[in-house]
Design a protein around this motif. Structure first.
Motif, PDB file in Angstrom:
ATOM      1  N   ASP A 246      19.903  21.572 -23.864  1.00 28.29           N
ATOM      2  CA  ASP A 246      20.032  21.372 -22.886  1.00 28.29           C
ATOM      3  C   ASP A 246      22.503  21.588 -22.488  1.00 28.29           C
ATOM      4  OD1 ASP A 246      17.652  21.108 -22.373  1.00 28.29           O
ATOM      5  OD2 ASP A 246      18.300  18.628 -21.781  1.00 28.29           O
ATOM      6  N   VAL A 247      22.621  20.710 -23.065  1.00 27.74           N
ATOM      7  CA  VAL A 247      24.008  21.288 -23.136  1.00 27.74           C
ATOM      8  C   VAL A 247      24.774  22.521 -23.397  1.00 27.74           C
ATOM      9  CG1 VAL A 247      26.619  20.514 -24.071  1.00 27.74           C
ATOM     10  CG2 VAL A 247      24.730  18.612 -23.371  1.00 27.74           C
ATOM     11  N   TYR A 248      24.350  23.137 -24.148  1.00 30.05           N
ATOM     12  CA  TYR A 248      24.505  24.640 -24.939  1.00 30.05           C
ATOM     13  C   TYR A 248      24.090  25.334 -23.877  1.00 30.05           C
ATOM     14  CZ  TYR A 248      25.786  22.789 -29.097  1.00 30.05           C
ATOM     15  OH  TYR A 248      26.800  22.415 -30.618  1.00 30.05           O
ATOM     16  N   ASP A 249      22.336  25.129 -22.883  1.00 33.99           N
ATOM     17  CA  ASP A 249      22.250  26.016 -22.680  1.00 33.99           C
ATOM     18  C   ASP A 249      23.458  26.284 -20.903  1.00 33.99           C
ATOM     19  OD1 ASP A 249      20.327  27.279 -23.881  1.00 33.99           O
ATOM     20  OD2 ASP A 249      19.028  26.239 -23.151  1.00 33.99           O
ATOM     21  N   LYS A 250      23.363  24.946 -20.777  1.00 32.82           N
ATOM     22  CA  LYS A 250      24.183  24.765 -19.866  1.00 32.82           C
ATOM     23  C   LYS A 250      26.072  24.911 -19.816  1.00 32.82           C
ATOM     24  CE  LYS A 250      26.844  21.114 -16.892  1.00 32.82           C
ATOM     25  NZ  LYS A 250      26.983  19.765 -16.695  1.00 32.82           N
ATOM     26  N   LEU A 251      26.293  25.242 -20.950  1.00 32.50           N
ATOM     27  CA  LEU A 251      27.126  25.502 -21.577  1.00 32.50           C
ATOM     28  C   LEU A 251      27.428  27.214 -21.245  1.00 32.50           C
ATOM     29  CD1 LEU A 251      30.144  25.332 -22.703  1.00 32.50           C
ATOM     30  CD2 LEU A 251      29.303  25.325 -24.978  1.00 32.50           C
ATOM     31  N   ILE A 252      26.338  28.055 -21.469  1.00 30.30           N
ATOM     32  CA  ILE A 252      26.038  29.168 -21.491  1.00 30.30           C
ATOM     33  C   ILE A 252      26.481  30.001 -20.775  1.00 30.30           C
ATOM     34  CG2 ILE A 252      24.681  31.853 -21.737  1.00 30.30           C
ATOM     35  CD1 ILE A 252      23.736  29.950 -24.349  1.00 30.30           C
ATOM     36  N   LYS A 253      26.109  29.028 -18.932  1.00 33.37           N
ATOM     37  CA  LYS A 253      25.916  29.571 -17.828  1.00 33.37           C
ATOM     38  C   LYS A 253      27.265  29.290 -17.869  1.00 33.37           C
ATOM     39  CE  LYS A 253      21.153  27.552 -16.377  1.00 33.37           C
ATOM     40  NZ  LYS A 253      21.051  26.783 -15.552  1.00 33.37           N
ATOM     41  N   PRO A 259      31.432  34.016 -28.057  1.00 33.25           N
ATOM     42  CA  PRO A 259      30.258  34.159 -29.039  1.00 33.25           C
ATOM     43  C   PRO A 259      29.765  32.798 -29.490  1.00 33.25           C
ATOM     44  CG  PRO A 259      32.991  35.111 -29.666  1.00 33.25           C
ATOM     45  CD  PRO A 259      31.923  34.807 -27.970  1.00 33.25           C
ATOM     46  N   GLU A 260      30.687  31.707 -29.511  1.00 28.33           N
ATOM     47  CA  GLU A 260      31.335  30.859 -30.431  1.00 28.33           C
ATOM     48  C   GLU A 260      29.579  29.796 -29.342  1.00 28.33           C
ATOM     49  OE1 GLU A 260      32.696  29.394 -33.111  1.00 28.33           O
ATOM     50  OE2 GLU A 260      33.005  31.326 -33.044  1.00 28.33           O
ATOM     51  N   VAL A 261      29.426  30.252 -28.816  1.00 32.03           N
ATOM     52  CA  VAL A 261      28.950  28.962 -27.648  1.00 32.03           C
ATOM     53  C   VAL A 261      26.970  29.754 -28.644  1.00 32.03           C
ATOM     54  CG1 VAL A 261      27.481  28.293 -25.743  1.00 32.03           C
ATOM     55  CG2 VAL A 261      30.107  28.852 -25.768  1.00 32.03           C
ATOM     56  N   TRP A 262      27.221  30.827 -28.341  1.00 24.28           N
ATOM     57  CA  TRP A 262      25.519  31.661 -29.282  1.00 24.28           C
ATOM     58  C   TRP A 262      25.576  30.922 -30.481  1.00 24.28           C
ATOM     59  CZ3 TRP A 262      22.042  33.637 -25.870  1.00 24.28           C
ATOM     60  CH2 TRP A 262      22.568  33.865 -24.849  1.00 24.28           C
ATOM     61  N   ASN A 263      26.441  31.422 -31.721  1.00 19.55           N
ATOM     62  CA  ASN A 263      26.512  30.952 -32.763  1.00 19.55           C
ATOM     63  C   ASN A 263      25.682  29.441 -32.949  1.00 19.55           C
ATOM     64  OD1 ASN A 263      26.623  32.474 -34.286  1.00 19.55           O
ATOM     65  ND2 ASN A 263      29.011  32.823 -33.813  1.00 19.55           N
ATOM     66  N   ALA A 264      26.342  28.556 -31.810  1.00 18.83           N
ATOM     67  CA  ALA A 264      26.682  26.931 -32.476  1.00 18.83           C
ATOM     68  C   ALA A 264      25.229  26.845 -31.070  1.00 18.83           C
ATOM     69  CB  ALA A 264      27.000  26.362 -31.048  1.00 18.83           C
ATOM     70  N   PHE A 282      22.218  34.360 -32.294  1.00 19.74           N
ATOM     71  CA  PHE A 282      23.018  35.315 -33.415  1.00 19.74           C
ATOM     72  C   PHE A 282      23.224  36.707 -32.782  1.00 19.74           C
ATOM     73  CE2 PHE A 282      21.393  31.476 -36.640  1.00 19.74           C
ATOM     74  CZ  PHE A 282      22.242  31.333 -35.986  1.00 19.74           C
ATOM     75  N   ASN A 283      21.873  37.609 -33.041  1.00 23.18           N
ATOM     76  CA  ASN A 283      22.708  38.783 -31.744  1.00 23.18           C
ATOM     77  C   ASN A 283      23.150  39.258 -30.720  1.00 23.18           C
ATOM     78  OD1 ASN A 283      21.398  40.775 -33.480  1.00 23.18           O
ATOM     79  ND2 ASN A 283      19.855  40.194 -32.950  1.00 23.18           N
ATOM     80  N   LYS A 284      23.436  37.835 -30.216  1.00 22.45           N
ATOM     81  CA  LYS A 284      24.262  38.019 -28.483  1.00 22.45           C
ATOM     82  C   LYS A 284      25.822  37.796 -29.356  1.00 22.45           C
ATOM     83  CE  LYS A 284      24.992  37.849 -24.234  1.00 22.45           C
ATOM     84  NZ  LYS A 284      24.979  39.260 -23.630  1.00 22.45           N
ATOM     85  N   ALA A 285      25.940  36.876 -30.240  1.00 16.27           N
ATOM     86  CA  ALA A 285      26.811  36.099 -30.793  1.00 16.27           C
ATOM     87  C   ALA A 285      28.234  37.995 -31.469  1.00 16.27           C
ATOM     88  CB  ALA A 285      26.870  34.926 -32.012  1.00 16.27           C
ATOM     89  N   VAL A 286      27.062  38.225 -32.194  1.00  7.57           N
ATOM     90  CA  VAL A 286      27.522  39.761 -32.741  1.00  7.57           C
ATOM     91  C   VAL A 286      28.159  40.791 -31.983  1.00  7.57           C
ATOM     92  CG1 VAL A 286      27.093  41.811 -34.545  1.00  7.57           C
ATOM     93  CG2 VAL A 286      26.640  39.482 -35.150  1.00  7.57           C
ATOM     94  N   GLU A 287      27.322  41.289 -30.681  1.00 10.19           N
ATOM     95  CA  GLU A 287      27.018  41.437 -29.113  1.00 10.19           C
ATOM     96  C   GLU A 287      28.826  41.372 -28.953  1.00 10.19           C
ATOM     97  OE1 GLU A 287      24.994  42.294 -25.283  1.00 10.19           O
ATOM     98  OE2 GLU A 287      23.703  41.765 -26.718  1.00 10.19           O
ATOM     99  N   LEU A 288      28.860  39.991 -29.078  1.00  9.91           N
ATOM    100  CA  LEU A 288      29.886  39.488 -28.089  1.00  9.91           C
ATOM    101  C   LEU A 288      31.318  39.814 -28.819  1.00  9.91           C
ATOM    102  CD1 LEU A 288      28.146  36.617 -25.529  1.00  9.91           C
ATOM    103  CD2 LEU A 288      29.120  39.440 -24.829  1.00  9.91           C
ATOM    104  N   LYS A 295      34.405  36.371 -36.711  1.00 11.66           N
ATOM    105  CA  LYS A 295      33.153  35.792 -36.175  1.00 11.66           C
ATOM    106  C   LYS A 295      31.464  36.554 -35.895  1.00 11.66           C
ATOM    107  CE  LYS A 295      35.985  33.316 -32.418  1.00 11.66           C
ATOM    108  NZ  LYS A 295      36.702  33.412 -31.041  1.00 11.66           N
ATOM    109  N   ASP A 296      31.947  38.097 -36.301  1.00  8.76           N
ATOM    110  CA  ASP A 296      30.675  38.955 -36.670  1.00  8.76           C
ATOM    111  C   ASP A 296      30.060  38.613 -37.722  1.00  8.76           C
ATOM    112  OD1 ASP A 296      30.602  40.843 -34.724  1.00  8.76           O
ATOM    113  OD2 ASP A 296      32.658  41.553 -35.396  1.00  8.76           O
ATOM    114  N   ALA A 297      30.768  38.693 -39.161  1.00  5.20           N
ATOM    115  CA  ALA A 297      30.276  38.276 -40.167  1.00  5.20           C
ATOM    116  C   ALA A 297      29.971  36.742 -40.407  1.00  5.20           C
ATOM    117  CB  ALA A 297      31.212  37.960 -41.070  1.00  5.20           C
ATOM    118  N   ASP A 298      29.845  35.806 -40.214  1.00  8.09           N
ATOM    119  CA  ASP A 298      29.746  34.460 -39.864  1.00  8.09           C
ATOM    120  C   ASP A 298      28.137  34.283 -38.728  1.00  8.09           C
ATOM    121  OD1 ASP A 298      29.760  31.560 -39.879  1.00  8.09           O
ATOM    122  OD2 ASP A 298      29.938  31.494 -37.556  1.00  8.09           O
ATOM    123  N   ALA A 299      27.943  35.299 -37.601  1.00  9.99           N
ATOM    124  CA  ALA A 299      27.110  34.960 -36.643  1.00  9.99           C
ATOM    125  C   ALA A 299      25.424  35.940 -37.865  1.00  9.99           C
ATOM    126  CB  ALA A 299      27.063  35.846 -35.463  1.00  9.99           C
TER     127      ALA A 299
END
Length: 378
Positions: A246-253, A259-264, A282-288, A295-299
């Motif tokens: 719920d916290v991460y979904d709020k954070l995404i808004k 990209p760190e948010v999407w990775n988390a 993870f796809n979204k993290a790479v895209e961003l 960050k690309d490699a980690d995702a």
């Protein structure tokens, strides 16, 4: 007007811990009572006056008696006399003879009010030096500077917070928490400092106290992206996965381009067994990531892990190969690639991947045993 220049090695000069220096004898030797004008990196862009001082005592010593003196070398800030001689040869362009005279100069720093030359804001100067050392990862030195600045102004909230951050990076979490508490006694609603305390408590292993601090930071500002990021992580550590999501979904808004948010979020979904949703994150993290290779490699690596759990080994291999294209010598990526090649029964290629790991780290037991297993299947 005798002028002395000090460098990064002489950090104890700024903090006041060191009150002596060794210099080759000048044409006009220093004597007791002389006033010194002391600068940081006099001949560089970082030139800055640091203090004025009065010479309290001077000893003259021949180079032949100085060059093997470990005690004096350590007093001058070197590990031993060999290191001191090496630096002296660079400083004096190798033009030193055994009979050359050096002076051991003992001095007393003067209060700014007693200076005859231009005055400076000593706290600001020390803080700037501390911040530079902190930003370059020299935490053992920056903590000395922050302490020196805090002696001038022990109630400076910025300094208390920075010293807390510095001590955290040195693994001294108890000291860090003390600094944050002192800062919060002055600025009790500062969400950033409360959050920093939560992180220090988490690193110290007190997860429930970390959550309490996170609660306070969240109450101070429920829309602060940094507070939300760490709140999600703390809840995840406590296995409160649904709350963390719920916290991460709020954070995404609020911070959906990070990209760190999407990775988390992807990491959390992986732990929850929601692998397809994790891959989407993870796809979204790479895209961003926008060219941020780390960050690309980690995702990509984490995406590969999720594909393995789904049994989609070809896609996992594609992810690991893409991650390795970015970081060719990353041991974790190479090891993961070897594992998925084994799953695909491409044992010879897996051995090559494990060999690359062992070339970088011959003591890596996972690579050693997995390679042995591959060789048995040739």
């Amino acid at each position: 007007m005798p002028i002395l220049s000090f460098s990064s090695q002489d950090i104890d000069i700024i903090t006041g811990k060191k009150t002596m220096t060794i210099r080759k004898l000048w044409k006009t030797p220093l004597k007791k009572g002389d006033r010194l004008y002391c600068y940081w990196n006099l001949v560089s862009k970082e030139k800055k006056k640091i203090f004025e001082a009065i010479v309290e005592d001077v000893e003259t010593i021949k180079y032949k008696d100085l060059k093997d003196n470990d005690e004096l070398a350590r007093a001058e800030g070197y590990k031993n006399s060999q290191e001191m001689v090496k630096e002296f040869k660079k400083k004096y362009a190798g033009k030193i003879k055994d009979n050359d005279d050096f002076q051991i100069i003992h001095f007393k720093k003067l209060d700014v009010d007693d200076w005859k030359g231009d005055k400076i804001d000593e706290k600001a100067m020390i803080t700037q030096r501390a911040d530079i050392l902190f930003d370059t990862g020299k935490y053992d030195k920056s903590t000395l500077c922050y302490n020196a600045a805090l002696k001038i102004d022990p109630n400076d909230v910025y300094l208390l917070n920075k010293q807390g951050d510095n001590l955290s990076r040195l693994g001294e979490f108890g000291g860090a928490i003390e600094c944050y508490d002192k800062a919060l006694a002055i600025d009790e609603d500062n969400e950033y400092i409360i959050n920093n305390k939560a992180i220090a408590l988490l690193n110290a292993g007190d997860v429930f106290a970390a959550l309490d601090a996170s609660d306070a930071a969240y109450e101070a500002n429920p829309n602060n992206p940094i507070v939300l990021y760490w709140r999600g992580f703390i809840l995840e550590v406590l296995n409160a996965f649904d709350e963390a999501l719920d916290v991460y979904d709020k954070l995404i808004k609020i911070d959906g381009e990070n990209p760190e948010v999407w990775n988390a979020r992807g990491n959390l979904l992986t732990d929850m067994g929601k692998l397809e949703e994790a891959i989407e994150s993870f796809n979204k993290a790479v895209e961003l990531s926008l060219g941020d290779s780390e960050k690309d490699a980690d995702a990509l690596n984490r995406m590969g892990n999720a594909y393995i759990d789904l049994g989609q080994f070809d896609k996992a291999l594609d992810c690991y190969n893409a991650a390795i294209d970015i970081e060719k010598n990353n041991i974790d990526f190479l090891l993961n690639k070897g594992v998925v090649l084994m799953e695909l029964q491409r044992f010879e290629e897996a051995v090559t991947s494990f060999d690359k790991v062992l070339l970088k780290n011959p003591e890596n037991e996972d690579a050693f045993f997995l390679k042995e297993e591959c060789l048995e299947n040739f």
